[in-house]
Motif scaffolding. Structure first.
Motif, PDB file in Angstrom:
ATOM      1  N   ARG A 105       0.828  -1.213   0.000  1.00 54.86           N
ATOM      2  CA  ARG A 105       0.000   0.000   0.000  1.00 54.86           C
ATOM      3  C   ARG A 105       0.858   1.257   0.000  1.00 54.86           C
ATOM      4  NH1 ARG A 105      -4.265  -0.151   4.400  1.00 54.86           N
ATOM      5  NH2 ARG A 105      -4.888   1.769   3.368  1.00 54.86           N
ATOM      6  N   LYS A 106       1.950   1.257   0.750  1.00 57.91           N
ATOM      7  CA  LYS A 106       2.822   2.438   0.784  1.00 57.91           C
ATOM      8  C   LYS A 106       3.443   2.686  -0.581  1.00 57.91           C
ATOM      9  CE  LYS A 106       5.546   5.576   3.025  1.00 57.91           C
ATOM     10  NZ  LYS A 106       6.503   5.683   4.089  1.00 57.91           N
ATOM     11  N   ALA A 107       3.873   1.626  -1.253  1.00 59.04           N
ATOM     12  CA  ALA A 107       4.498   1.768  -2.573  1.00 59.04           C
ATOM     13  C   ALA A 107       3.538   2.399  -3.583  1.00 59.04           C
ATOM     14  CB  ALA A 107       4.988   0.418  -3.070  1.00 59.04           C
ATOM     15  N   GLU A 108       2.213   2.166  -3.417  1.00 56.98           N
ATOM     16  CA  GLU A 108       1.218   2.721  -4.336  1.00 56.98           C
ATOM     17  C   GLU A 108       1.254   4.239  -4.393  1.00 56.98           C
ATOM     18  OE1 GLU A 108      -2.811   1.454  -3.633  1.00 56.98           O
ATOM     19  OE2 GLU A 108      -2.206  -0.643  -3.446  1.00 56.98           O
ATOM     20  N   TRP A 109       1.501   4.893  -3.263  1.00 57.23           N
ATOM     21  CA  TRP A 109       1.425   6.350  -3.234  1.00 57.23           C
ATOM     22  C   TRP A 109       2.773   7.031  -2.982  1.00 57.23           C
ATOM     23  CZ3 TRP A 109       2.838   8.924   1.203  1.00 57.23           C
ATOM     24  CH2 TRP A 109       2.851   8.185   2.395  1.00 57.23           C
ATOM     25  N   GLY A 116       8.575   2.495 -11.457  1.00 57.40           N
ATOM     26  CA  GLY A 116       9.945   2.164 -11.856  1.00 57.40           C
ATOM     27  C   GLY A 116      10.995   2.375 -10.781  1.00 57.40           C
ATOM     28  N   THR A 117      10.562   2.835  -9.606  1.00 63.13           N
ATOM     29  CA  THR A 117      11.525   3.029  -8.510  1.00 63.13           C
ATOM     30  C   THR A 117      11.587   1.770  -7.666  1.00 63.13           C
ATOM     31  OG1 THR A 117       9.881   4.703  -7.944  1.00 63.13           O
ATOM     32  CG2 THR A 117      12.076   5.228  -7.427  1.00 63.13           C
ATOM     33  N   GLU A 118      12.730   1.565  -7.058  1.00 65.56           N
ATOM     34  CA  GLU A 118      12.890   0.465  -6.107  1.00 65.56           C
ATOM     35  C   GLU A 118      12.296   0.930  -4.777  1.00 65.56           C
ATOM     36  OE1 GLU A 118      17.134  -0.272  -5.914  1.00 65.56           O
ATOM     37  OE2 GLU A 118      17.256   0.246  -8.036  1.00 65.56           O
ATOM     38  N   LEU A 144      -1.739   9.780  -1.812  1.00 70.20           N
ATOM     39  CA  LEU A 144      -2.262   8.987  -0.698  1.00 70.20           C
ATOM     40  C   LEU A 144      -3.769   9.182  -0.586  1.00 70.20           C
ATOM     41  CD1 LEU A 144      -2.171   7.283   1.890  1.00 70.20           C
ATOM     42  CD2 LEU A 144      -1.447   9.355   3.113  1.00 70.20           C
ATOM     43  N   GLY A 145      -4.233  10.422  -0.683  1.00 73.45           N
ATOM     44  CA  GLY A 145      -5.667  10.704  -0.608  1.00 73.45           C
ATOM     45  C   GLY A 145      -6.446   9.985  -1.698  1.00 73.45           C
ATOM     46  N   GLU A 146      -5.909   9.973  -2.924  1.00 76.42           N
ATOM     47  CA  GLU A 146      -6.570   9.263  -4.023  1.00 76.42           C
ATOM     48  C   GLU A 146      -6.660   7.763  -3.715  1.00 76.42           C
ATOM     49  OE1 GLU A 146      -4.329  10.218  -7.550  1.00 76.42           O
ATOM     50  OE2 GLU A 146      -4.623  12.368  -7.241  1.00 76.42           O
ATOM     51  N   CYS A 147      -5.569   7.189  -3.212  1.00 74.51           N
ATOM     52  CA  CYS A 147      -5.562   5.757  -2.870  1.00 74.51           C
ATOM     53  C   CYS A 147      -6.569   5.452  -1.759  1.00 74.51           C
ATOM     54  CB  CYS A 147      -4.165   5.312  -2.438  1.00 74.51           C
ATOM     55  SG  CYS A 147      -2.951   5.302  -3.778  1.00 74.51           S
TER      56      CYS A 147
END
Length: 152
Positions: free
Chosen positions: A34-38, A43-45, A142-145
């Motif tokens: 979930r954190k990676a989503e926002w 393409g980032t690690e 984050l708000g969108e997610c």
């Protein structure tokens, strides 16, 4: 040849209201997928070990330079607050060092998130306003997610 060094101190606070519980907003910080989503650009690690003493690393290449954001979690109080220290590196140079607190407060409509960051910006590699802008964009994502999650 003499190298000129500079140091700029800056603090900013951002507040955002989200239409979900503090536990749900906190979960978006604590759960790696979930954190990676926002938090991370495509393409980032991204690695997240969310515990006191744990580290988070987000890294990628921008304009031909390797940028690495490394965080160490100092305090975690579930659904209440997170305190962490971070460094931003460009190639082999440390360009910022920061202390950040994230607070989650219940409101009638959901959660008020308050993020305060104290930063030391080294040798003019990054500007405080760039960091504030980037962090503001992350909180918007984050708000969108969270809105998507609450509509499921």
């Amino acid at each position: 040849m003499t190298t000129t060094h500079s140091l700029v101190h800056s603090t900013f606070t951002l507040e955002r209201d989200y239409p979900v519980t503090p536990a749900a907003v906190f979960g978006a910080w604590a759960e790696p997928a979930r954190k990676a989503e926002w938090f991370s650009a495509p393409g980032t690690e991204h690695e997240l070990d969310f515990r006191v003493g744990g580290r988070e690393i987000a890294a990628g290449v921008h304009d031909g330079k390797r940028m690495t954001f490394t965080t160490t979690y100092q305090e975690i109080v579930p659904a209440e607050r997170i305190v962490y220290t971070s460094t931003m590196g460009v190639d082999d140079a440390v360009v910022t060092v920061s202390l950040t607190t994230v607070e989650f407060a219940e409101t009638a409509a959901g959660t008020r998130l308050t993020l305060t960051e104290h930063g030391a910006y080294l040798d003019d590699h990054e500007k405080p306003e760039w960091r504030e802008h980037g962090t503001s964009e992350q909180l918007a994502t984050l708000g969108e997610c969270l809105r998507e999650m609450s509509s499921r």
